[in-house]
Design a protein around this motif. Structure first.
Motif, PDB file in Angstrom:
ATOM      1  N   LEU A 488      27.125 -23.058 -48.452  1.00 49.69           N
ATOM      2  CA  LEU A 488      26.197 -23.229 -47.331  1.00 49.69           C
ATOM      3  C   LEU A 488      25.158 -22.109 -47.324  1.00 49.69           C
ATOM      4  CD1 LEU A 488      25.221 -24.483 -44.682  1.00 49.69           C
ATOM      5  CD2 LEU A 488      26.949 -23.137 -43.489  1.00 49.69           C
ATOM      6  N   ALA A 492      21.185 -22.571 -47.762  1.00 44.15           N
ATOM      7  CA  ALA A 492      20.332 -22.050 -46.693  1.00 44.15           C
ATOM      8  C   ALA A 492      19.304 -21.072 -47.251  1.00 44.15           C
ATOM      9  CB  ALA A 492      21.184 -21.388 -45.619  1.00 44.15           C
ATOM     10  N   ALA A 495      16.510 -22.846 -49.167  1.00 42.75           N
ATOM     11  CA  ALA A 495      15.549 -23.484 -48.263  1.00 42.75           C
ATOM     12  C   ALA A 495      14.641 -22.426 -47.648  1.00 42.75           C
ATOM     13  CB  ALA A 495      16.280 -24.268 -47.179  1.00 42.75           C
ATOM     14  N   LEU A 543      29.979 -29.712 -39.379  1.00 39.79           N
ATOM     15  CA  LEU A 543      28.628 -29.956 -39.910  1.00 39.79           C
ATOM     16  C   LEU A 543      28.336 -31.444 -40.120  1.00 39.79           C
ATOM     17  CD1 LEU A 543      28.379 -26.942 -42.400  1.00 39.79           C
ATOM     18  CD2 LEU A 543      27.503 -27.102 -40.073  1.00 39.79           C
ATOM     19  N   ASN A 544      29.356 -32.269 -39.995  1.00 37.45           N
ATOM     20  CA  ASN A 544      29.173 -33.721 -40.083  1.00 37.45           C
ATOM     21  C   ASN A 544      28.451 -34.162 -41.365  1.00 37.45           C
ATOM     22  OD1 ASN A 544      29.442 -36.368 -39.236  1.00 37.45           O
ATOM     23  ND2 ASN A 544      27.555 -36.352 -38.025  1.00 37.45           N
ATOM     24  N   ALA A 548      26.188 -37.416 -41.886  1.00 32.59           N
ATOM     25  CA  ALA A 548      24.785 -37.176 -42.237  1.00 32.59           C
ATOM     26  C   ALA A 548      24.363 -37.960 -43.466  1.00 32.59           C
ATOM     27  CB  ALA A 548      24.559 -35.681 -42.466  1.00 32.59           C
ATOM     28  N   GLN A 552      20.651 -39.480 -42.257  1.00 33.53           N
ATOM     29  CA  GLN A 552      19.357 -38.846 -42.527  1.00 33.53           C
ATOM     30  C   GLN A 552      18.446 -39.921 -43.096  1.00 33.53           C
ATOM     31  OE1 GLN A 552      20.395 -35.328 -44.883  1.00 33.53           O
ATOM     32  NE2 GLN A 552      20.166 -34.132 -43.016  1.00 33.53           N
TER      33      GLN A 552
ATOM     34  N   THR B 116      23.303 -28.735 -35.941  1.00 34.37           N
ATOM     35  CA  THR B 116      24.207 -27.714 -36.462  1.00 34.37           C
ATOM     36  C   THR B 116      23.377 -26.653 -37.186  1.00 34.37           C
ATOM     37  OG1 THR B 116      24.486 -28.575 -38.698  1.00 34.37           O
ATOM     38  CG2 THR B 116      25.826 -29.596 -36.969  1.00 34.37           C
ATOM     39  N   ILE B 117      24.026 -25.567 -37.568  1.00 37.11           N
ATOM     40  CA  ILE B 117      23.303 -24.509 -38.287  1.00 37.11           C
ATOM     41  C   ILE B 117      22.868 -24.966 -39.671  1.00 37.11           C
ATOM     42  CG2 ILE B 117      24.300 -22.525 -37.106  1.00 37.11           C
ATOM     43  CD1 ILE B 117      26.140 -22.350 -39.669  1.00 37.11           C
ATOM     44  N   MET B 118      23.353 -26.117 -40.118  1.00 33.72           N
ATOM     45  CA  MET B 118      22.879 -26.640 -41.397  1.00 33.72           C
ATOM     46  C   MET B 118      21.717 -27.601 -41.174  1.00 33.72           C
ATOM     47  SD  MET B 118      24.978 -28.635 -44.322  1.00 33.72           S
ATOM     48  CE  MET B 118      24.140 -28.892 -45.884  1.00 33.72           C
ATOM     49  N   GLY B 119      21.401 -27.856 -39.908  1.00 32.14           N
ATOM     50  CA  GLY B 119      20.311 -28.781 -39.612  1.00 32.14           C
ATOM     51  C   GLY B 119      20.750 -30.235 -39.609  1.00 32.14           C
ATOM     52  N   THR B 120      22.072 -30.456 -39.741  1.00 35.54           N
ATOM     53  CA  THR B 120      22.574 -31.817 -39.584  1.00 35.54           C
ATOM     54  C   THR B 120      22.797 -32.057 -38.089  1.00 35.54           C
ATOM     55  OG1 THR B 120      24.761 -30.902 -39.994  1.00 35.54           O
ATOM     56  CG2 THR B 120      23.692 -32.008 -41.825  1.00 35.54           C
ATOM     57  N   LEU B 121      23.011 -33.319 -37.714  1.00 34.09           N
ATOM     58  CA  LEU B 121      23.325 -33.649 -36.330  1.00 34.09           C
ATOM     59  C   LEU B 121      24.768 -34.081 -36.252  1.00 34.09           C
ATOM     60  CD1 LEU B 121      20.175 -35.771 -35.383  1.00 34.09           C
ATOM     61  CD2 LEU B 121      20.615 -33.381 -34.792  1.00 34.09           C
ATOM     62  N   LEU B 157      16.297 -23.960 -43.573  1.00 32.69           N
ATOM     63  CA  LEU B 157      17.183 -25.093 -43.867  1.00 32.69           C
ATOM     64  C   LEU B 157      17.309 -26.011 -42.649  1.00 32.69           C
ATOM     65  CD1 LEU B 157      19.202 -26.493 -45.797  1.00 32.69           C
ATOM     66  CD2 LEU B 157      20.999 -25.133 -44.729  1.00 32.69           C
ATOM     67  N   GLN B 161      16.169 -29.907 -42.730  1.00 27.55           N
ATOM     68  CA  GLN B 161      17.172 -30.959 -42.535  1.00 27.55           C
ATOM     69  C   GLN B 161      16.889 -31.806 -41.294  1.00 27.55           C
ATOM     70  OE1 GLN B 161      20.513 -31.544 -44.327  1.00 27.55           O
ATOM     71  NE2 GLN B 161      18.871 -30.999 -45.690  1.00 27.55           N
TER      72      GLN B 161
END
Lengths: 554, 430
Positions: A488, A492, A495, A543-544, A548, A552, B116-121, B157, B161
């Motif tokens: 992760l 991150a 990005a 984080l799902n 996702a 997305q 989330t902190i990963m940018g997912t929902l 990120l 995302q």
């Protein structure tokens, strides 16, 4: 006789505007043998392109126990191979010390092994030139206290541990320094011939789905377990059979040395330490698929059972993962498994009517350099190149000078400096420059001491497409957390610094975790099962990532 | 300490804390043993009830519950009991100054997809105070904040995302990286380090001052969970007031700052009820006679001792918490040694796809509607032993996004039923 064209591989555009490359030799296979041949030819001044269907060492060279054999294992059954091993072992330590940990090895006789085997083994080692001195059992137990107190006899041999991926990478770096060109994620899909002579190769870029035509006068088939398929592209047949081997990785280094069972070669009888982990291998099963690399629980259980007489606590050590690879065994007349020779063979297909095509197969990683030398000799003879092989004399990677190391110490944590410098090889100066230019250079993976500058450097490399590529180059995620936290952070950081990989972040993470998952599944118990639940809690629960994947939509 | 407790609860994750509270509210004396910090220390600060059923996103978790298989803990309890459990928890939170609420859609409460902190929902149900679904849905101009050296969360990120979701794509984002309050020391920092700074008024200013510079420029600020490690409503309000816009924490990986806030509230509530809390105590095995458990052998700070009680709630956290032990070919509950059916071949425990429908992720104790473990004939194994949380089987919290919801529902029921059993036994003895 074919004539070597001057200079290194050339790019040109054909009248149709398609990508066209021109070289003298195309080496197919980015494992140890292929990369070694690539280096050897480039050092002799022969323009060469290396093709690899995946990332470097995607096949067997990253899927074995990482033992640089002393030859002791083969002394009785195949004394010639044993002699080759000890000779090459000595050379690889010299030219590739960044890839080798000189641990030495023990051969241990357990109560389950035949004591009468020992005398013949000692004599065979002497014949092959392998130093095998007996060590007092008490002394051996003092040196390796986790060994079973029931062991009967112990011999010390010059085994060592080798990082297979790094060895391949450093060979490729050396070749590139000599002007070689490398195309990873390029699968050879056709070998072209004209009047019984090789005239080119079509490579398919598996990421862009585009084809590249390469004009050449020689092809070296160094595709290991896949070499049967490459030979078939030219309508040829080679006697190579993939043989599947499964290994187990433990989260502890419970032995300082390589430990072998002193008995005729068998499954699961070698423990090889690497850094902070230990690998136990290897099973042997015939398979018809070179990519048959999904390990099974039964194989893991079998390895544990056979390893137990050496290390009685082996079942209590946390298993990080299991993995499998396929050995490219040379099997004329259908010899198979452990009975098949570990020797190697160079075939000049000129005698079968295809001039310019050479196959190299069999053998083992320890003797990769010698195999490469023989293959390159065969090619050079055809090309009329008389330059001698120098791969045994010249180091793969020049050692960084003191000034560079002193500078590096200012930008990297001291504890990881040597590990990092050894890993980076030729890339050290550029990573150092990148680190200098940064306000800070945090470690993104603490287990393997991988800093942001190194990850950025690797991510920018044209051969890097995924987190898994970054893992192979840097060892990111190979430690205790198995990528739960560092993957992760890496995604991150990339990005944040605008270094997009070809694969979008969520999918990249999923593939990375999926790759790790493959190795976890067959040993889903004990503490490792708890670690895996933490990973699921983080990546699915919080984080799902699973949801996702479908949601997305932009 | 030698006095026999009415109810002995093992585990201080959400299920154990709720069970202890629920038993205490029935008038029982409760003793709670905890081996470590419990799973709340790795949880976020929202409460999931049910986000997915068989991979399909669920807008109304109550509706979704009816589609679950019969062996699911929600189905065993029944929707009405789950509601009672949630109402009870919400009341406890509210009484202790930490009111949580769900989104209200057309008069019904439903899930909210939180960044989330990963940018997912991720769909979740109860939101912390100050988080309004309406704001999340309508904010156009969003500031995404993180802190230097906080490696787990990078605004780049998150923004990249979030833009991949239709409902978040068409908005304006600004990234911001706050300077680390710890200076240039060669150490990475976690959200918990920062949250602890925010706990204390004398070290809180770095956050307030840094947010003040953005005041009035944004409709919404997203940041990692660093606004305090305790359930301090006044602090949350102060932060939003200074930023002059809603400040929403993104769901984060461990350490679980949001979960620690819930733990803070529930521990306070539990102590008010007179529960005894014993830390660093691991249950080893159970003494059972005539269909009842009489005591647990416990390793308390290195000393093995006997903990007797009239009833027992086991909230031992499943595979991750150590309540379920997996060995090659066998799966067992750790303390009572209850066999959990599993295929002999470990290869069948999981699917090839990491996010597949694994057998192991549903593995756990089979219970009746009172949360008592049952044998083959569906009869309770013991009259006074109850299980709660992830050691109970029949659900996959990670795929369903139902972790804390099931913990609360089963904990509430197990605590209540244990209290009833204990009071009955007490009555018999007197």
């Amino acid at each position: 006789m074919l004539v070597a064209s001057r200079g290194m591989p050339q790019q040109r555009t054909d009248p149709n505007g398609e990508s066209m490359l021109e070289t003298t030799v195309v080496v197919i296979g980015g494992g140890a043998t292929g990369a070694g041949t690539f280096r050897d030819l480039c050092m002799r001044g022969v323009p060469t392109i290396l093709l690899e269907q995946g990332g470097l060492a995607h096949g067997t060279s990253s899927r074995f126990h990482g033992l640089l054999h002393s030859g002791g294992r083969y002394a009785v059954g195949d004394n010639d191979s044993a002699r080759e091993c000890i000779e090459e072992n000595t050379i690889v330590r010299r030219i590739g010390h960044q890839c080798v940990e000189e641990t030495e090895g023990f051969f241990v006789l357990t109560p389950e092994d035949d004591p009468d085997y020992v005398q013949g083994w000692v004599e065979a080692c002497a014949k092959a030139g392998i130093a095998a001195a007996e060590v007092d059992v008490h002394e051996a137990l003092r040196l390796e206290p986790n060994l079973s107190p029931a062991i009967r006899r112990v011999f010390r041999v010059p085994d060592a541990c080798v990082d297979g991926f790094r060895l391949v990478l450093h060979n490729a770096m050396s070749a590139q320094r000599y002007g070689g060109r490398m195309l990873t994620y390029h699968k050879a899909v056709a070998i072209h011939q004209q009047n019984g002579k090789v005239c080119g190769v079509t490579a398919h870029n598996t990421l862009t789905n585009e084809d590249v035509e390469i004009a050449c006068s020689c092809v070296v088939n160094a595709a290991g377990s896949w070499s049967g398929r490459i030979a078939a592209l030219a309508g040829l047949d080679v006697a190579v059979s993939p043989d599947r081997g499964t290994l187990v990785v433990f989260n502890h280094r419970f032995t300082s040395r390589v430990v072998n069972r002193l008995h005729p070669g068998s499954d699961g009888d070698i423990f090889v330490p690497h850094g902070s982990i230990t690998i136990l291998g290897t099973t042997s099963t015939t398979t018809d698929r070179p990519d048959d690399t999904i390990p099974t629980t039964a194989e893991v259980q079998r390895l544990l059972a056979i390893g137990e007489p050496l290390f009685p606590d082996v079942r209590n050590y946390r298993i990080l993962r299991a993995f499998a690879g396929t050995r490219p065994l040379y099997t004329p007349g259908n010899a198979s498994g452990r009975k098949a020779s570990r020797g190697f063979h160079v075939v000049d297909h000129g005698s079968e009517g295809l001039e310019g095509m050479v196959s190299i197969f069999g053998g083992k990683l320890t003797t990769y350099r010698l195999m490469a030398e023989r293959a390159a000799d065969t090619v050079c003879k055809k090309l009329g190149v008389t330059a001698p092989c120098r791969t045994a004399e010249e180091a793969l990677i020049p050692d960084p000078d003191k000034a560079t190391l002193a500078l590096a110490a200012r930008h990297f944590p001291m504890a990881g400096l040597k590990i990092m410098a050894d890993r980076l090889g030729d890339d050290l100066p550029s990573v150092l420059d990148a680190a200098k230019a940064k306000k800070e250079n945090p470690l993104l993976c603490e287990c393997e001491m991988v800093s942001l500058a190194e990850i950025e450097h690797v991510a920018r490399d044209a051969a890097t497409h995924s987190l898994t590529d970054i893992r192979l180059r840097t060892r990111l995620g190979m430690g205790t957390c198995q990528g739960t936290f560092c993957s992760l952070r890496t995604i991150a950081a990339l990005a944040e610094h605008n270094i997009p990989l070809d694969i979008p972040p969520t999918e990249n993470m999923r593939r990375f975790l999926q790759e790790r998952w493959k190795g976890l599944r067959p040993a889903l118990w004990g503490i490792q099962a708890r670690e895996m639940e933490l990973g699921r809690a983080v990546y699915a629960g919080v984080l799902n990532l699973d949801g996702a994947a479908h949601e997305q939509n932009c | 300490m030698n006095k026999i407790a009415d109810v002995l609860v093992v585990g201080s994750g959400m299920a154990g804390l709720v069970a202890a509270l629920s038993a205490a509210q029935q008038g029982c004396s409760v003793r709670l043993l905890s081996a470590g910090m419990g799973s709340l220390a790795i949880c976020g600060g929202t409460i999931d009830l049910l986000g997915y059923v068989q991979g399909n996103a669920i807008a109304d978790p109550w509706q979704g519950m009816t589609q679950l298989p019969e062996e699911h803990p929600y189905r065993l309890l029944g929707v009405d009991n789950v509601r009672l459990a949630m109402d009870s928890l919400r009341k406890t939170l509210e009484d202790h100054g930490w009111p949580m609420h769900p989104a209200i859609i057309d008069g019904h409460d439903g899930n909210t997809r939180l960044p989330t902190i990963m940018g997912t929902l991720k769909p979740t149900w109860l939101l912390p105070p100050g988080v309004e679904p309406q704001t999340l849905a309508t904010a156009k101009n969003i500031l995404v904040v993180s802190v230097e050296k906080l490696r787990d969360c990078r605004p780049g990120l998150v923004i990249d995302q979030l833009k991949r979701y239709k409902e978040w794509a068409d908005r304006t984002y600004t990234p911001a990286l706050l300077p680390s309050p710890f200076g240039e020391a060669h150490r990475s920092i976690s959200a918990l380090d920062l949250a602890r700074l925010a706990d204390r008024p004398q070290t809180r200013n770095w956050l307030l001052d840094n947010l003040a510079q953005f005041a009035g420029n944004y409709d919404l600020i997203l940041l990692p969970p660093l606004c305090g490690s305790r359930a301090d409503l006044a602090l949350q309000q102060q932060i939003s007031a200074i930023a002059k816009c809603p400040v929403v924490e993104m769901l984060s990986i461990p350490p679980g700052v949001g979960g620690l806030r819930l733990r803070d509230v529930l521990l306070r509530a539990m102590k008010e009820c007179g529960c005894t809390f014993i830390e660093n105590a691991t249950a080893l095995h159970a003494e059972v006679h005539d269909g009842c458990c009489t005591a647990l052998q416990v390793n308390a700070s290195g000393v093995v001792e006997r903990q007797a009680a009239h009833a027992f709630v086991m909230a031992t956290g499943g595979i991750l918490g150590g309540g379920i032990t997996m060995t090659p070919g066998t799966v067992q509950e750790t303390v009572f040694g209850i066999d959990i059916p599993a295929p002999q071949d470990v290869g069948q425990w999981s699917e090839q796809d990491i996010f597949g429908n694994h057998i192991f992720s549903h593995m756990g104790i089979r219970v009746d509607s009172a949360m008592r473990p049952v044998g083959h004939e569906a009869t309770p194994l013991w009259q006074n032993v109850f299980f709660a949380g992830r050691t109970v089987g029949g659900y996959d919290y990670a795929a369903e996004k139902s972790g804390l919801g099931v913990a609360i529902a089963t904990g509430w029921q197990a605590g209540r039923m244990a209290a009833r059993a204990a009071l009955e036994m007490n009555g018999k003895q007197q």
